[in-house]
Design an enzyme around this catalytic site. Structure first.
Site, PDB file in Angstrom:
ATOM      1  NE  ARG A 133     136.837  71.838 -23.024  1.00 32.45           N
ATOM      2  CZ  ARG A 133     138.026  71.775 -23.615  1.00 32.45           C
ATOM      3  NH1 ARG A 133     139.060  71.350 -22.903  1.00 32.45           N
ATOM      4  NH2 ARG A 133     138.189  72.093 -24.860  1.00 32.45           N
ATOM      5  NE  ARG A 161     131.831  62.316 -29.374  1.00 28.26           N
ATOM      6  CZ  ARG A 161     131.572  63.242 -28.464  1.00 28.26           C
ATOM      7  NH1 ARG A 161     132.578  63.964 -27.974  1.00 28.26           N
ATOM      8  NH2 ARG A 161     130.357  63.460 -28.020  1.00 28.26           N
ATOM      9  CE  LYS A 173     142.194  62.097 -27.671  1.00 26.54           C
ATOM     10  NZ  LYS A 173     141.327  63.047 -28.418  1.00 26.54           N
TER      11      LYS A 173
END
Length: 328
Positions: A323, A113, A187
């Protein structure tokens, strides 16, 4: 890349020399997907630039418009769609819009993205894209529904939300919960959804990248640090492999996309909430809307709700970047 096969899926005969052969079971996968997405083809290749890029190029080619605009879901308005339809030659076959699952053992120019790169390596990651025509009742929340499908397939819900290992970070990331991490997790995967007009219809391409095995150390002896950390499926299951992960997620993903087309995001809201990494956490939003506040979940259209300055703000994915604040 060769045209999609008309029937059963095919495995590429050429495999990357740096890894031992992976057995994808493409034909068995095709047999499972066919009832959900009739006419689908399953293709596995050893190496290419980007599965999303290749499927978008194919859609442009069969649509007769090599300059067709690639957009995020819902960003293509009726005027652009009608212009594209006027430029598209008539008489296209229905098979031109047949669904396709394209898997690459290695991507050399994978995309995430906001133009970010996505690094993949044979056997250490799973990278694939699924293309199909879509006309949903709404586009908002599509990446969240896809995230729910992936997470539920890889990490079935535990008795309580806190016990689930996989979390979803709005709008398109899968994270592995980790109390020792400053952000509360690392992640594990990402989702990239793009659409292109093909005649009067829209072809949607869902790209998925999942880390399967630990990162390879760089030549200096240490892997390049990542600000969001690195997690992989082998932390959930030591026996995890790229083919096994694909077999686990492919059918649930296809079923989710069909249900989303009929019903939108609302049926997936509760499941997303149970895995919501941001809910109740401090966040910083940048890109268009700039604010700092506390995430309060998402609404039925998939917008992120952020409480800041005494007001609740709706943040739509677009170009927004979110974030997490560090866990106290």
């Amino acid at each position: 890349m060769a045209d999609a096969p008309d029937a059963a899926g095919v495995d590429s005969p050429t495999l990357h020399p740096a890894t031992r052969p992976l057995h994808w079971g493409a034909e068995a996968l095709w047999e499972q997907l066919q009832p959900v997405l009739p006419g689908i083809s399953v293709e596995v290749v050893a190496r290419l630039d980007s599965t999303n890029t290749r499927l978008l190029e194919r859609a442009r080619h069969v649509g007769g418009d090599r300059d067709a605009l690639v957009t995020r879901p819902g960003a293509l308005d009726d005027d652009i769609a009608s212009q594209a339809a006027e430029r598209t030659p008539l008489g296209r076959r229905a098979a031109d819009l047949a669904p396709c699952l394209l898997v690459a053992e290695e991507q050399t120019a994978g995309r995430g993205r906001l133009g970010r790169g996505w690094v993949s390596a044979p056997g250490r990651s799973l990278t694939f894209s699924l293309a199909l025509p879509m006309a949903p009742v709404q586009w908002g929340g599509l990446s969240l529904a896809v995230g729910v499908a992936l997470a539920d397939a890889l990490d079935p819900l535990a008795a309580s939300p806190a016990a689930t290992r996989l979390a979803l970070k709005w709008p398109n990331d899968l994270w592995l919960r980790d109390a020792a991490s400053p952000a509360g997790g690392r992640k594990l995967g990402g989702i990239l959804i793009e659409t292109v007009a093909v005649g009067t219809q829209r072809m949607m391409v869902v790209g998925v990248g999942l880390n399967v095995r630990p990162r390879e150390a760089a030549a200096s002896g240490a892997a390049t640090p990542l600000h969001h950390g690195y997690a992989c499926l082998q932390e959930l299951s030591p026996a995890a492999s790229a083919p096994a992960a694909l077999a686990a997620v492919a059918v649930p993903l296809a079923q989710t996309l069909k249900r989303f087309e009929r019903e939108g995001f609302a049926p997936f809201l509760d499941a997303f909430t149970r895995r919501d990494l941001l809910r109740g956490r401090g966040v910083s939003v940048s890109g268009g809307l700039e604010l700092q506040g506390t995430a309060e979940g998402v609404d039925a259209q998939g917008a992120l709700l952020v409480r800041a300055g005494g007001a609740c703000h709706r943040v739509v994915s677009g170009e927004a970047s979110v974030r997490l604040a560090a866990v106290p």
